[in-house]
Design a protein around this motif. Structure first.
Motif, PDB file in Angstrom:
ATOM      1  N   ASP A 225      22.980  39.673  35.556  1.00 54.26           N
ATOM      2  CA  ASP A 225      22.837  39.568  37.004  1.00 54.26           C
ATOM      3  C   ASP A 225      22.500  40.921  37.618  1.00 54.26           C
ATOM      4  N   PHE A 226      23.117  41.969  37.098  1.00 53.08           N
ATOM      5  CA  PHE A 226      22.871  43.311  37.610  1.00 53.08           C
ATOM      6  C   PHE A 226      21.553  43.903  37.109  1.00 53.08           C
ATOM      7  N   GLY A 227      21.039  43.374  35.995  1.00 54.88           N
ATOM      8  CA  GLY A 227      19.834  43.924  35.412  1.00 54.88           C
ATOM      9  C   GLY A 227      20.077  45.206  34.636  1.00 54.88           C
ATOM     10  N   ILE A 228      21.259  45.308  34.016  1.00 55.25           N
ATOM     11  CA  ILE A 228      21.610  46.499  33.241  1.00 55.25           C
ATOM     12  C   ILE A 228      22.208  46.061  31.915  1.00 55.25           C
ATOM     13  N   SER A 229      22.565  47.046  31.069  1.00 55.18           N
ATOM     14  CA  SER A 229      23.211  46.725  29.801  1.00 55.18           C
ATOM     15  C   SER A 229      24.662  46.320  30.030  1.00 55.18           C
ATOM     16  N   ALA A 230      25.258  45.732  29.007  1.00 57.71           N
ATOM     17  CA  ALA A 230      26.625  45.232  29.141  1.00 57.71           C
ATOM     18  C   ALA A 230      27.674  46.340  29.115  1.00 57.71           C
ATOM     19  N   THR A 231      27.332  47.503  28.540  1.00 56.75           N
ATOM     20  CA  THR A 231      28.336  48.556  28.358  1.00 56.75           C
ATOM     21  C   THR A 231      28.967  49.021  29.659  1.00 56.75           C
ATOM     22  N   PRO A 232      28.208  49.424  30.690  1.00 55.71           N
ATOM     23  CA  PRO A 232      28.867  49.866  31.931  1.00 55.71           C
ATOM     24  C   PRO A 232      29.631  48.752  32.631  1.00 55.71           C
TER      25      PRO A 232
ATOM     26  N   VAL B  32      48.470  40.644  58.035  1.00 57.69           N
ATOM     27  CA  VAL B  32      47.696  40.722  56.800  1.00 57.69           C
ATOM     28  C   VAL B  32      48.087  39.582  55.860  1.00 57.69           C
ATOM     29  N   ARG B  33      49.371  39.333  55.732  1.00 55.97           N
ATOM     30  CA  ARG B  33      49.849  38.251  54.867  1.00 55.97           C
ATOM     31  C   ARG B  33      49.366  36.899  55.374  1.00 55.97           C
ATOM     32  N   SER B  34      49.378  36.717  56.683  1.00 55.15           N
ATOM     33  CA  SER B  34      48.928  35.456  57.265  1.00 55.15           C
ATOM     34  C   SER B  34      47.436  35.252  57.059  1.00 55.15           C
ATOM     35  N   LEU B  35      46.657  36.315  57.227  1.00 54.56           N
ATOM     36  CA  LEU B  35      45.220  36.221  57.012  1.00 54.56           C
ATOM     37  C   LEU B  35      44.906  35.846  55.571  1.00 54.56           C
ATOM     38  N   TRP B  36      45.653  36.407  54.633  1.00 53.67           N
ATOM     39  CA  TRP B  36      45.452  36.102  53.218  1.00 53.67           C
ATOM     40  C   TRP B  36      45.692  34.623  52.969  1.00 53.67           C
ATOM     41  N   ALA B  37      46.781  34.100  53.556  1.00 47.99           N
ATOM     42  CA  ALA B  37      47.122  32.692  53.347  1.00 47.99           C
ATOM     43  C   ALA B  37      46.038  31.776  53.908  1.00 47.99           C
ATOM     44  N   GLN B  38      45.492  32.132  55.082  1.00 50.46           N
ATOM     45  CA  GLN B  38      44.442  31.313  55.671  1.00 50.46           C
ATOM     46  C   GLN B  38      43.212  31.276  54.773  1.00 50.46           C
ATOM     47  N   ALA B  39      42.847  32.430  54.237  1.00 49.31           N
ATOM     48  CA  ALA B  39      41.672  32.491  53.360  1.00 49.31           C
ATOM     49  C   ALA B  39      41.904  31.695  52.102  1.00 49.31           C
ATOM     50  N   ARG B  40      43.122  31.764  51.576  1.00 50.29           N
ATOM     51  CA  ARG B  40      43.439  31.091  50.323  1.00 50.29           C
ATOM     52  C   ARG B  40      43.443  29.581  50.482  1.00 50.29           C
ATOM     53  N   ASP B  41      43.846  29.104  51.665  1.00 45.64           N
ATOM     54  CA  ASP B  41      43.968  27.672  51.885  1.00 45.64           C
ATOM     55  C   ASP B  41      42.631  26.983  52.109  1.00 45.64           C
ATOM     56  N   GLU B  42      41.599  27.746  52.485  1.00 42.06           N
ATOM     57  CA  GLU B  42      40.312  27.120  52.753  1.00 42.06           C
ATOM     58  C   GLU B  42      39.623  26.749  51.444  1.00 42.06           C
ATOM     59  N   PRO B  43      39.067  25.527  51.355  1.00 38.63           N
ATOM     60  CA  PRO B  43      38.383  25.119  50.120  1.00 38.63           C
ATOM     61  C   PRO B  43      37.104  25.911  49.925  1.00 38.63           C
ATOM     62  N   VAL B  44      36.787  26.202  48.666  1.00 33.79           N
ATOM     63  CA  VAL B  44      35.542  26.884  48.336  1.00 33.79           C
ATOM     64  C   VAL B  44      34.855  26.127  47.213  1.00 33.79           C
ATOM     65  N   GLU B  45      33.569  26.236  47.162  1.00 35.47           N
ATOM     66  CA  GLU B  45      32.819  25.583  46.094  1.00 35.47           C
ATOM     67  C   GLU B  45      33.025  26.355  44.803  1.00 35.47           C
ATOM     68  N   PRO B  46      33.536  25.726  43.754  1.00 30.51           N
ATOM     69  CA  PRO B  46      33.792  26.450  42.517  1.00 30.51           C
ATOM     70  C   PRO B  46      32.502  26.926  41.868  1.00 30.51           C
ATOM     71  N   SER B  47      32.584  28.080  41.215  1.00 31.05           N
ATOM     72  CA  SER B  47      31.419  28.642  40.521  1.00 31.05           C
ATOM     73  C   SER B  47      31.903  29.442  39.344  1.00 31.05           C
ATOM     74  N   ARG B  48      31.245  29.301  38.238  1.00 30.84           N
ATOM     75  CA  ARG B  48      31.622  30.066  37.047  1.00 30.84           C
ATOM     76  C   ARG B  48      30.976  31.438  37.045  1.00 30.84           C
ATOM     77  N   ARG B  49      29.842  31.598  37.766  1.00 25.10           N
ATOM     78  CA  ARG B  49      29.157  32.885  37.763  1.00 25.10           C
ATOM     79  C   ARG B  49      28.828  33.281  39.191  1.00 25.10           C
ATOM     80  N   PRO B  50      28.990  34.544  39.533  1.00 28.66           N
ATOM     81  CA  PRO B  50      28.632  35.001  40.875  1.00 28.66           C
ATOM     82  C   PRO B  50      27.141  35.205  41.001  1.00 28.66           C
ATOM     83  N   ARG B  51      26.670  35.301  42.228  1.00 27.69           N
ATOM     84  CA  ARG B  51      25.252  35.568  42.470  1.00 27.69           C
ATOM     85  C   ARG B  51      25.124  37.043  42.820  1.00 27.69           C
ATOM     86  N   LEU B  52      25.263  37.897  41.811  1.00 25.47           N
ATOM     87  CA  LEU B  52      25.224  39.337  42.026  1.00 25.47           C
ATOM     88  C   LEU B  52      23.788  39.835  41.982  1.00 25.47           C
ATOM     89  N   GLY B  53      23.496  40.757  42.882  1.00 26.97           N
ATOM     90  CA  GLY B  53      22.169  41.334  42.901  1.00 26.97           C
ATOM     91  C   GLY B  53      22.072  42.537  41.977  1.00 26.97           C
TER      92      GLY B  53
END
Length: 241
Positions: free
Chosen positions: A52-59, A218-239
């Motif tokens: 995804d990054f366009g580099i070698s795996a080592t770094p 901060v704790r409340s904001l974390w809980a709100q983010a955690r409770d929202e459903p997200v579309e599962p993905s095995r791989r990110p779309r990294l540039g």
């Protein structure tokens, strides 16, 4: 002239370039954790991320090991790296420990720090607000970290600062992008300026109360983010880097 690499660069220059790439990858991976592209409970391989990054795996592998030392990922033999999950119980305990340490410490700083020491933190507090307005989540969290740890450092206990820094890493925010989109980061950002003004006024009780509210938010904001459903993905779309 000393030993040279086959590309004409000295070994020291080559190592420095590799370390800079490793740091850039680690920064990008932290950003992916914050945005939710890298999901807790999912395993990601270094070669796949490197593609995804366009580099070698080592770094990528080296950057992942850096994140493993921070408790953000866990190496899985012959598979890759598991994004660690933080339970609600963990978060409650992290928040409780931070409150026990940071609230009284901020009060002590308000009583003992000089005006010059506190004013030196104003640019960082303003940087937090500017990052929130610019929707710069990595910049927001980095400035937030620097402000809080610098404020605590005015109490003169280096071990306390290191310990709180580790707790902050382990209780990082997931899904911060959604909170930013709802406009809920800016009020939290502005609390840093409020906290600074209270400390400058020598209002220890007010600074402690502000710090307590801030940690709770901060704790409340974390809980709100955690409770929202997200579309599962095995791989990110990294540039590419």
């Amino acid at each position: 002239m000393g030993e040279r690499t086959h590309r004409g660069r000295s070994p020291i220059v080559a190592i420095a370039a590799q370390e800079r790439l490793r740091d850039k990858v680690a920064h990008a991976l932290r950003a992916a954790l914050i945005s939710g592209e890298l999901r807790p409970g999912c395993v990601y391989s270094a070669p796949a991320l490197a593609a995804d990054f366009g580099i070698s795996a080592t770094p990528v592998r080296e950057a992942m090991l850096d994140l493993a030392r921070e408790g953000l990922v866990e190496p899985i033999r012959n598979k890759g790296f598991l994004i660690t999950e933080v339970s609600e119980r963990d978060l409650d305990q992290f928040t409780e420990i931070r409150a026990l340490i940071e609230i009284p410490t901020v009060g002590r700083v308000a009583r003992t720090a000089t005006r010059q020491q506190l004013e030196a933190l104003r640019p960082v507090a303003e940087e937090i607000v500017d990052a929130a307005r610019a929707h710069d989540l990595i910049g927001y969290l980095e400035a937030d970290r620097r402000f809080h740890l610098a404020l605590l450092s005015l109490a003169g206990n280096d071990h306390l600062v290191t310990f709180v820094g580790d707790l902050r890493k382990r209780s990082r925010l997931y899904g911060l992008t959604r909170l930013d989109e709802r406009g809920e980061l800016l009020p939290s950002a502005e609390e840093h300026l409020e906290l600074l003004e209270l400390a400058l006024a020598g209002d220890a009780a007010g600074a402690e109360a502000c710090m307590g509210r801030h940690l709770g938010k901060v704790r409340s904001l974390w809980a709100q983010a955690r409770d929202e459903p997200v579309e599962p993905s095995r791989r990110p779309r990294l540039g590419a880097l």
